[in-house]
Design a protein around this motif. Structure first.
Motif, PDB file in Angstrom:
ATOM      1  N   SER A   1       3.799  73.763  38.284  1.00 55.78           N
ATOM      2  CA  SER A   1       3.947  72.407  38.815  1.00 55.78           C
ATOM      3  C   SER A   1       5.411  72.012  38.949  1.00 55.78           C
ATOM      4  CB  SER A   1       3.214  71.407  37.909  1.00 55.78           C
ATOM      5  OG  SER A   1       1.828  71.662  37.902  1.00 55.78           O
TER       6      SER A   1
ATOM      7  N   ARG B   1       6.505  73.305  42.149  1.00 57.17           N
ATOM      8  CA  ARG B   1       5.868  72.695  43.310  1.00 57.17           C
ATOM      9  C   ARG B   1       6.220  71.214  43.498  1.00 57.17           C
ATOM     10  NH1 ARG B   1       1.302  73.608  41.799  1.00 57.17           N
ATOM     11  NH2 ARG B   1       0.504  71.548  41.257  1.00 57.17           N
ATOM     12  N   ILE B   2       6.056  70.389  42.449  1.00 55.68           N
ATOM     13  CA  ILE B   2       6.237  68.935  42.600  1.00 55.68           C
ATOM     14  C   ILE B   2       7.452  68.401  41.861  1.00 55.68           C
ATOM     15  CG2 ILE B   2       3.762  68.606  42.938  1.00 55.68           C
ATOM     16  CD1 ILE B   2       3.609  67.536  40.069  1.00 55.68           C
TER      17      ILE B   2
ATOM     18  N   ARG C   1      13.719  67.802  41.454  1.00 57.13           N
ATOM     19  CA  ARG C   1      13.190  69.160  41.468  1.00 57.13           C
ATOM     20  C   ARG C   1      14.263  70.224  41.679  1.00 57.13           C
ATOM     21  NH1 ARG C   1      10.551  73.191  44.784  1.00 57.13           N
ATOM     22  NH2 ARG C   1      11.647  72.312  46.580  1.00 57.13           N
TER      23      ARG C   1
END
Length: 423
Positions: free
Chosen positions: A78, A81-82, A198
């Motif tokens: 995760s 990804r996010i 991120r």
């Protein structure tokens, strides 16, 4: 690119990655502090008040290892990804609620659920997997130093939280101490979670704060190679190096989990006061914190960080053997020296581990790879907290358990030294 990307790329005076180092410092301070550093202070008063054995009190840490292992697979992927911010906001909600609810615990079942599952999950969502994977994306050439400075938060927890919570328990009782810890955690963590991002490419930035002109001139070749040569999780799982790294770092983590949990009762059993015993965590934490930038400096300049990691594990093994000898001799000066040595060994392991994983497998899918490693690494160390307490309940002391922990750290050093590059 979006408004957030414009804001970041239009403020080039200070690379945003440096703000993330500060945020990661606080996040690890709270995640590790609330999960590990506080328990040694709570063990005796909670066990005596609620009629638990030390094995029963310690069981949540073994449960927590399995929770971390299961959650790590999801969390690591995760982050790739996010990004970290949604995970950390969710984790803060769970962590804050779990800490506060612990102040009302009456049964062993409630303790196991709150500390073993809820608190562990919340800490995992704000902790070192999330922030160190993020830092490894924002820094490549300066990765060792970035992770090392952020990891100082782990050691700072031992300097502040263990003696602070010990004082709060002795002054107000263990239930109020949990409530104070919950308020402190939430107030400090909310702005930190909101700061997280991120990857630099999401905002038109480049790793290590390189400018577009520097990238065009070829000065970001190391970061480009790190990205292009990255392995996927499936590819990493097919390399022997993956499993050797997992095993080596798993053995090392045994020492951390046992010593953080058992130090106060272990040193108290030698006739020292709880306050003196709690200060041993601080004695270890100060050199652990201060040596992290030193380790980071040498990591960024070393072609063989594995050898540095082996030195760190071996130094930790020597320190734990020395702690056992000083405790047996009831030597306060010996304990101070041994715990300071322990801190020097611990100081290198977090930055070394993160850099070694990134150098072996690259940063593109690093979260997924680190998440896949957690079930194996934590599985190796999951039984350590409960087994060390069980040893005490059966034998009446920790002597044999501490010596086994020292031996596992020595084995960790040998394994790390022997690992070939992606062999």
């Amino acid at each position: 690119m979006g408004r957030a990307g414009i804001l970041l790329s239009d403020t080039p005076k200070l690379y945003y990655g440096y703000y993330l180092i500060g945020a990661a410092f606080v996040a690890q301070f709270l995640a590790i502090g609330t999960q590990n550093y506080v328990l040694t202070a709570f063990m005796a008063p909670m066990s005596e008040d609620l009629g638990w054995t030390r094995t029963e009190f310690s069981t949540p840490r073994s449960i927590g290892q399995f929770v971390m292992a299961a959650a790590g697979v999801f969390i690591g992927a995760s982050v790739d990804r996010i990004g970290p911010r949604p995970l950390m906001l969710c984790g803060l909600s769970v962590l804050g609620a779990a800490i506060y609810a612990t102040s009302f615990v009456q049964t062993l079942t409630g303790w196991l659920l709150l500390n073993g599952i809820a608190l562990t999950l919340g800490a995992a969502l704000i902790g070192n997997l999330v922030v160190n994977v993020t830092l490894s994306k924002w820094f490549v050439e300066l990765r060792g130093s970035a992770v090392a400075w952020a990891a100082m938060g782990v050691s700072f927890a031992g300097i502040v939280i263990t003696p602070g919570i010990t004082w709060a328990i002795d002054a107000y009782g263990w239930r109020v101490a949990w409530q104070l810890l919950a308020a402190f955690t939430v107030c400090l963590m909310v702005p930190v979670a909101l700061m997280m991002r991120r990857a630099p490419e999401d905002f038109g930035l480049h790793p290590d704060g390189k400018s577009a002109a520097q990238v065009a001139a070829g000065e970001a070749a190391v970061a480009a190679a790190d990205y292009s040569n990255s392995l996927t999780r499936a590819q990493a799982l097919r390399t022997p190096a993956f499993y050797l790294l997992v095993t080596a770092f798993g053995f090392f983590s045994v020492g951390i989990s046992v010593m953080l949990l058992q130090t106060v009762p272990y040193i108290s059993d030698a006739g020292f006061s709880r306050t003196t015993a709690a200060w041993m965590i601080t004695v270890a934490s100060i050199p652990a914190m201060l040596t992290k930038p030193v380790w980071g400096y040498f990591i960024d300049r070393s072609e063989r960080p594995r050898q540095l990691a082996a030195m760190s594990a071996a130094l930790t093994a020597c320190a734990i053997f020395s702690i056992a000898a000083a405790q047996s001799a009831q030597s306060l000066s010996g304990l101070v020296f041994a715990y300071a040595l322990l801190g020097c060994g611990w100081g290198g392991m977090i930055p070394l581990q993160e850099v070694i994983w990134a150098r072996f497998f690259g940063r593109r899918h690093l979260g997924a790879i680190r998440g896949a490693a957690l079930p194996i690494a934590l599985g190796l160390s999951a039984a350590a907290p409960i087994l060390s307490s069980y040893y005490y309940d059966v034998v009446g002391n920790y002597d044999g358990a501490i010596l086994i922990v020292a031996a596992l750290n020595l084995l960790s050093a040998l394994l790390i030294w022997a690992i070939p590059k992606r062999a």
